[in-house]
Scaffold this active site. Structure first.
Site: not given
Ligand SMILES: Cc1cc2nc3c(=O)[nH]c(=O)nc-3n(C[C@H](O)[C@H](O)[C@H](O)COP(=O)(O)O)c2cc1C
Ligand SMILES: Cc1cc2nc3c(=O)[nH]c(=O)nc-3n(C[C@H](O)[C@H](O)[C@H](O)COP(=O)(O)OP(=O)(O)OC[C@H]3O[C@@H](n4cnc5c(N)ncnc54)[C@H](O)[C@@H]3O)c2cc1C
Ligand code: FES
Lengths: 261, 305
Positions: B71, B98, B129
């Protein structure tokens, strides 16, 4: 020098505890750990066996039960996929390990200190007792479901005043709660220190009695963790003001009146 | 081999960035490696006002993946600029902010604050969002909104590169990619997490308090590769690949389909030093498979005729 590096370490030994009655429900893992010092009781490590490859992504957090020049001992309860697979590790297997992480239990050498352990929550108290400068000021109370031989209880009962209560049926729980209240009252009256580690309901009981009786108490939380380094915000708990704080870096140990369980 | 990459106004010493939300502010990982070895760090999502995020439990582990519903917990943009940014080695590694907001005006305002900061190399716009004002549909699922938000950020970005991060939870990613490009995005990054769910039959509860959460990790890599492939063909602005990267080989798969750089997310949890060595491993692997350069390899996927 920063000690919080991530390294590959070798499994030295995996041994079931209390084997006769409950095959490897609890087990001890010994890991090789050259140059390991500077840890404090209550801190934990993140452990991820190489054999997990990509089917399980997270490392698992475990309290440092004890550590010396020869290695690190973890005391583990089998509760799910990860801990079940860790029980099958063999000497020579590799695991990634980072730590020591988090804060530690308060040490007040001359203060009467009560250690309250719920089951596996006894794990960090082994290190606490071994490292305390005045073990004669310590008392350990263990609430347990498995036979005593399943816990590192004997190791501790040689060193400090130890008491225990078995929870075999729901009625026993009432006895345990009554005993907790009585002991917390005793330590509140002498301005002692109370340290607790165990399942969340156990921590809540300690927190409630500490507030009611005006005792100084710390509780150790066991929230689910992904990173262990304060980055993912998956492990947070609300503090007294309702702000979400990371259990892995701001805890795992909190003064009981400073966290909402 | 030269691993340096320049695209869309961003210049990185290597194509490895860390994904938002999985690397904290960056400082949390400093004990485990030299942050300057990374191509870039995308900081945790920032909003104008501080946010406490969602209730617990927020995360669950799933086969080859995980669910999260954090969140966008964050201390607000002012705190980020005042306390975090000065501690980051921003002269040596590209720091990308970001951005998270709930309407175009708020996005613009946030961009304005960050545009003034020398330490910020680029702005990444998170269009996920669920916008209540527009009937509960996430920005990222409505091409018109993507274009509007992108435009609002671009106007206030003070010339900094604007990277729009796309959600895979759409019918046609190419349409969203074009909308962002039309709105003036310099770069696209994709993918964000896939909407997912996990439940526990014993206590009959969802495993994440928010019920629906975002799936990430190796489990989503095929979806991410497909999205990047489609986006690369839909627009002619550079693309950054994200989703399930857990090895140098995974990272090069994204480069092969046309990405200029990659972001490593969930793999940072496998071990905290994971991202630091990845560029070196990519370089060795490229040489090992006989590629002459990163530029030559990029987008060289051979498709059936
Ligand atoms: C715990 C967690 C928090 C995340 N917070 C954000 C965020 O604040 N903003 C955002 O654009 N993506 C956020 N993401 C998405 C990641 O940046 C990424 O796009 C997504 O996890 C897919 O990549 P991965 O499979 O390598 O984790 C978050 C992902 C995780 C696992
Ligand atoms: C700081 C800290 C120190 C810890 N120290 C120890 C220790 O010394 N010894 C020990 O045995 N365990 C300890 N734990 C708990 C241990 O991390 C979990 O039991 C373990 O992660 C479960 O992994 P799993 O894959 O077997 O369970 P999963 O398959 O992930 O889950 C199985 C079941 O266990 C429950 N569970 C999952 N994570 C936890 C957790 N963190 N705490 C309690 N229940 C959980 C789940 O809700 C589920 O019901 C500690 C946890 C923390 C945060
Ligand atoms: S486990 Fe990631 S912040 Fe605590």
């Amino acid at each position: 020098m920063s000690l919080r590096v991530c390294r590959n370490v070798t499994v030295l030994e995996v041994s079931p505890v209390g084997q006769r009655k409950r095959p490897d429900e609890f087990y001890e893992i010994r890991l090789s750990l050259p140059d390991w010092d500077g840890w404090k009781p209550g801190q934990f490590v993140m452990v991820r066996p190489a054999s997990w490859e990509l089917d399980m992504l997270w490392a698992r957090p475990f309290s440092i039960s004890s550590a010396d020049a020869d290695g690190l001992t973890l005391f583990v309860q089998k509760v799910g996929r990860g801990t079940a697979r860790m029980a099958r590790l063999a000497p020579g297997d590799q695991v990634a390990l980072w730590g020591p992480l988090g804060n530690s239990f308060a040490v007040e050498p001359d203060t009467p200190t009560l250690l309250l352990a719920g089951g596996i929550g006894i794990a960090p108290f082994r290190g606490y007792v071994e490292r305390h400068p005045h073990p004669e000021n310590l008392r350990l109370f263990l609430a347990h479901r498995l036979p005593l031989e399943c816990y590192p209880y004997d190791l501790l009962s040689n060193r400090v005043d130890c008491r225990c209560l078995l929870e075999a049926c729901p009625a026993d729980l009432d006895l345990i709660i009554a005993a907790l209240r009585e002991q917390i009252a005793e330590y509140a009256a002498k301005d002692g220190l109370i340290l607790a580690c165990g399942p969340t309901p156990f921590m809540r009981t300690v927190q409630t009695f500490a507030a009611e009786l005006g005792a100084r108490a710390q509780v150790s939380l066991e929230n689910r963790m992904a990173c262990g380094v304060g980055a993912c915000l998956g492990c947070v708990a609300p503090d007294a003001e309702g702000h979400h704080v990371q259990v892995c870096t701001r805890g795992p140990i909190f003064w009981a009146d400073k966290v909402r369980l | 081999m030269d691993m340096h990459v320049s695209f869309g106004g961003l210049s990185l010493k290597n194509p490895v960035m860390t994904a938002s939300g999985t690397f904290g502010s960056g400082l949390e990982f400093a004990p485990y490696g030299d942050l300057r070895r990374l191509g870039g760090i995308v900081a945790k999502g920032i909003s104008l006002a501080p946010r406490e995020g969602n209730p617990m439990p927020r995360i669950a582990e799933t086969p080859c993946g995980m669910l999260n519903a954090i969140g966008i917990q964050n201390p607000g943009v002012e705190d980020f600029v005042r306390r975090t940014l000065p501690s980051l080695p921003w002269r040596d590694v590209a720091i990308v902010a970001n951005l998270y907001a709930c309407d175009a005006a708020e996005f613009g305002e946030l961009a304005g604050v960050l545009a003034a900061e020398e330490g910020i190399a680029a702005l990444e716009v998170n269009v996920s969002c669920p916008n209540v004002r527009e009937g509960g549909i996430a920005f990222g699922q409505d091409p018109a909104q993507i274009a509007r938000v992108t435009e609002a950020v671009r106007k206030r970005a003070g010339g900094k590169p604007v990277m729009v991060k796309l959600s895979p939870n759409v019918t046609d990613i190419a349409v969203c990619a074009r909308a962002a490009a039309d709105g003036g995005a310099h770069i696209l990054s994709l993918i964000n997490t896939l909407a997912g769910m996990a439940v526990d039959i014993r206590n009959r509860r969802p495993r994440v308090a928010n019920v629906v959460a975002g799936l990430s990790g190796p489990a989503i890599k095929p979806v991410a590769l497909r999205c990047v492939h489609q986006a690369v063909r839909a627009v002619d602005i550079p693309v950054v690949g994200i989703g399930g990267i857990a090895s140098a080989e995974d990272a090069l798969e994204f480069i092969l389909v046309g990405a200029h750089a990659v972001q490593v997310g969930t793999a940072n949890f496998l071990r905290p030093d994971f991202a630091f060595g990845l560029a070196d491993e990519m370089e060795a692997l490229l040489a090992g498979i006989g590629a002459s350069s990163l530029d030559e390899f990029r987008g060289s996927l051979r498709l059936p005729l």
